[in-house]
Design a protein around this motif. Structure first.
Motif, short mmCIF file in Angstrom:
data_model
loop_
_atom_site.label_atom_id
_atom_site.label_comp_id
_atom_site.label_asym_id
_atom_site.label_seq_id
_atom_site.Cartn_x
_atom_site.Cartn_y
_atom_site.Cartn_z
N ALA A 89 0.08 16.63 -28.55
CA ALA A 89 -0.72 17.72 -27.99
C ALA A 89 0.18 18.76 -27.33
CB ALA A 89 -1.75 17.18 -27.01
N LEU A 90 1.14 18.29 -26.57
CA LEU A 90 2.07 19.22 -25.91
C LEU A 90 2.87 20.00 -26.95
CD1 LEU A 90 3.33 20.39 -23.38
CD2 LEU A 90 4.90 18.43 -23.34
N ARG A 91 3.37 19.33 -27.96
CA ARG A 91 4.14 20.00 -29.02
C ARG A 91 3.28 21.05 -29.73
NH1 ARG A 91 8.22 22.19 -31.42
NH2 ARG A 91 8.62 21.64 -33.56
N LEU A 92 2.04 20.70 -30.02
CA LEU A 92 1.14 21.63 -30.69
C LEU A 92 0.87 22.86 -29.82
CD1 LEU A 92 -0.25 21.79 -33.40
CD2 LEU A 92 -2.24 20.70 -32.38
N MET A 93 0.69 22.65 -28.52
CA MET A 93 0.49 23.78 -27.60
C MET A 93 1.71 24.69 -27.58
SD MET A 93 -1.48 22.13 -24.34
CE MET A 93 -1.11 23.56 -23.36
N GLU A 94 2.90 24.11 -27.53
CA GLU A 94 4.13 24.90 -27.53
C GLU A 94 4.23 25.75 -28.79
OE1 GLU A 94 6.93 21.79 -24.98
OE2 GLU A 94 6.98 21.73 -27.16
N LEU A 95 3.94 25.14 -29.93
CA LEU A 95 4.00 25.87 -31.19
C LEU A 95 2.91 26.93 -31.30
CD1 LEU A 95 4.92 22.99 -33.66
CD2 LEU A 95 6.37 24.89 -32.93
N ALA A 96 1.72 26.62 -30.77
CA ALA A 96 0.64 27.60 -30.79
C ALA A 96 1.05 28.87 -30.04
CB ALA A 96 -0.63 27.00 -30.20
N LEU A 97 1.66 28.70 -28.89
CA LEU A 97 2.13 29.85 -28.13
C LEU A 97 3.21 30.61 -28.90
CD1 LEU A 97 2.25 28.23 -24.59
CD2 LEU A 97 0.71 30.07 -25.34
N LYS A 98 4.13 29.88 -29.48
CA LYS A 98 5.22 30.49 -30.26
C LYS A 98 4.69 31.30 -31.43
CE LYS A 98 9.18 29.31 -33.14
NZ LYS A 98 9.98 28.22 -33.71
N HIS A 99 3.62 30.81 -32.07
CA HIS A 99 3.08 31.47 -33.26
C HIS A 99 2.02 32.52 -32.96
CE1 HIS A 99 5.15 29.41 -36.57
NE2 HIS A 99 5.31 28.45 -35.67
N GLY A 100 1.84 32.84 -31.69
CA GLY A 100 0.98 33.96 -31.33
C GLY A 100 -0.49 33.65 -31.12
N PHE A 101 -0.85 32.39 -30.95
CA PHE A 101 -2.23 32.08 -30.61
C PHE A 101 -2.45 32.52 -29.17
CE2 PHE A 101 -1.40 29.48 -34.24
CZ PHE A 101 -2.60 29.49 -34.94
N THR A 102 -3.55 33.20 -28.92
CA THR A 102 -3.79 33.80 -27.61
C THR A 102 -4.80 33.04 -26.76
OG1 THR A 102 -5.46 35.26 -28.56
CG2 THR A 102 -3.19 36.10 -28.42
N GLY A 103 -5.54 32.13 -27.37
CA GLY A 103 -6.49 31.29 -26.65
C GLY A 103 -6.22 29.84 -26.96
N ILE A 104 -5.95 29.05 -25.92
CA ILE A 104 -5.67 27.63 -26.10
C ILE A 104 -6.50 26.84 -25.11
CG2 ILE A 104 -3.92 25.81 -26.02
CD1 ILE A 104 -1.86 28.00 -26.71
N GLY A 105 -7.37 25.99 -25.66
CA GLY A 105 -8.20 25.13 -24.83
C GLY A 105 -7.78 23.68 -25.02
N VAL A 106 -7.72 22.94 -23.94
CA VAL A 106 -7.22 21.57 -23.99
C VAL A 106 -8.31 20.60 -23.55
CG1 VAL A 106 -5.43 20.00 -23.14
CG2 VAL A 106 -4.93 22.44 -23.41
N SER A 107 -8.63 19.65 -24.40
CA SER A 107 -9.54 18.57 -24.06
C SER A 107 -8.82 17.27 -24.37
CB SER A 107 -10.84 18.65 -24.87
OG SER A 107 -11.66 17.54 -24.58
N GLN A 108 -8.37 16.58 -23.35
CA GLN A 108 -7.60 15.35 -23.54
C GLN A 108 -8.23 14.18 -22.79
OE1 GLN A 108 -4.27 15.11 -25.52
NE2 GLN A 108 -5.81 16.47 -26.35
N LYS A 109 -9.56 14.19 -22.67
CA LYS A 109 -10.28 13.10 -22.00
C LYS A 109 -11.14 12.36 -23.02
CE LYS A 109 -10.84 15.90 -17.87
NZ LYS A 109 -11.82 16.65 -17.09
N GLY A 110 -11.27 11.07 -22.83
CA GLY A 110 -12.18 10.28 -23.66
C GLY A 110 -11.81 10.24 -25.12
N ASN A 111 -12.81 10.12 -25.97
CA ASN A 111 -12.60 9.96 -27.41
C ASN A 111 -12.50 11.28 -28.16
OD1 ASN A 111 -12.61 7.16 -27.23
ND2 ASN A 111 -14.85 7.09 -27.34
N GLN A 112 -12.93 12.37 -27.57
CA GLN A 112 -12.93 13.67 -28.25
C GLN A 112 -11.73 14.52 -27.82
OE1 GLN A 112 -15.02 14.52 -30.70
NE2 GLN A 112 -15.90 12.49 -30.52
N ARG A 113 -10.54 14.03 -28.04
CA ARG A 113 -9.32 14.75 -27.65
C ARG A 113 -8.96 15.78 -28.71
NH1 ARG A 113 -5.66 10.67 -24.28
NH2 ARG A 113 -7.37 9.53 -23.33
N PHE A 114 -8.76 17.02 -28.26
CA PHE A 114 -8.42 18.08 -29.20
C PHE A 114 -7.77 19.25 -28.48
CE2 PHE A 114 -12.69 19.08 -27.78
CZ PHE A 114 -12.66 20.46 -27.57
N ILE A 115 -7.17 20.12 -29.27
CA ILE A 115 -6.64 21.40 -28.80
C ILE A 115 -7.39 22.48 -29.57
CG2 ILE A 115 -4.63 22.93 -28.68
CD1 ILE A 115 -4.21 20.53 -26.91
#
Length: 134
Positions: A89-115
């Motif tokens: 998840a951390l690696r994906l967030m780093e790459l998302a910022l690098k590639h110009g994604f401007t909105g990043i939401g993080v859900s890392q609780k329970g069974n529905q973990r996603f970026i």
């Protein structure tokens, strides 16, 4: 809004993703913006691992969108939710910022973990860049 995309569009231009996974789960439509998909493919290529899409395009009538006051970024075809956890998840967030994604939401609780990642432009009701948690 983009036209409905085809399987051929995905095979030729975005080989690490499928039309099926990007379609609205309720209507079957897929109006992802090609520029967004290009950005997502570039991120995936650098990431070097499969990315499991839990949500791509959502039609305005989708249950998660119908309750919103304004169309969300999934409705305009420039957002995706990727199932991921931990160090990935951390690696994906780093790459998302690098590639110009401007909105990043993080859900890392329970069974529905996603970026959530989008590249929507800033508006008065949608500041960008923006990072939030669910």
């Amino acid at each position: 809004m983009a036209n409905n995309l085809t399987d051929e569009d995905f095979r030729e231009r975005w080989p690490d993703f499928t039309l099926r996974e990007m379609r609205c789960k309720q209507t079957g439509r897929c109006k992802m913006l090609p520029s967004f998909m290009d950005r997502l493919q570039a991120l995936r290529t650098e990431y070097g691992k499969p990315m499991i899409v839990s949500s791509g395009y959502r039609d305005q009538s989708h249950k998660d969108e119908a309750q919103k006051a304004r169309p969300g970024t999934h409705v305009i075809g420039c957002a995706v939710d990727i199932r991921v956890r931990g160090a990935d998840a951390l690696r994906l967030m780093e790459l998302a910022l690098k590639h110009g994604f401007t909105g990043i939401g993080v859900s890392q609780k329970g069974n529905q973990r996603f970026i959530h990642m989008d590249d929507a432009p800033a508006t008065t009701y949608r500041p960008r860049p923006h990072i939030w948690s669910y």
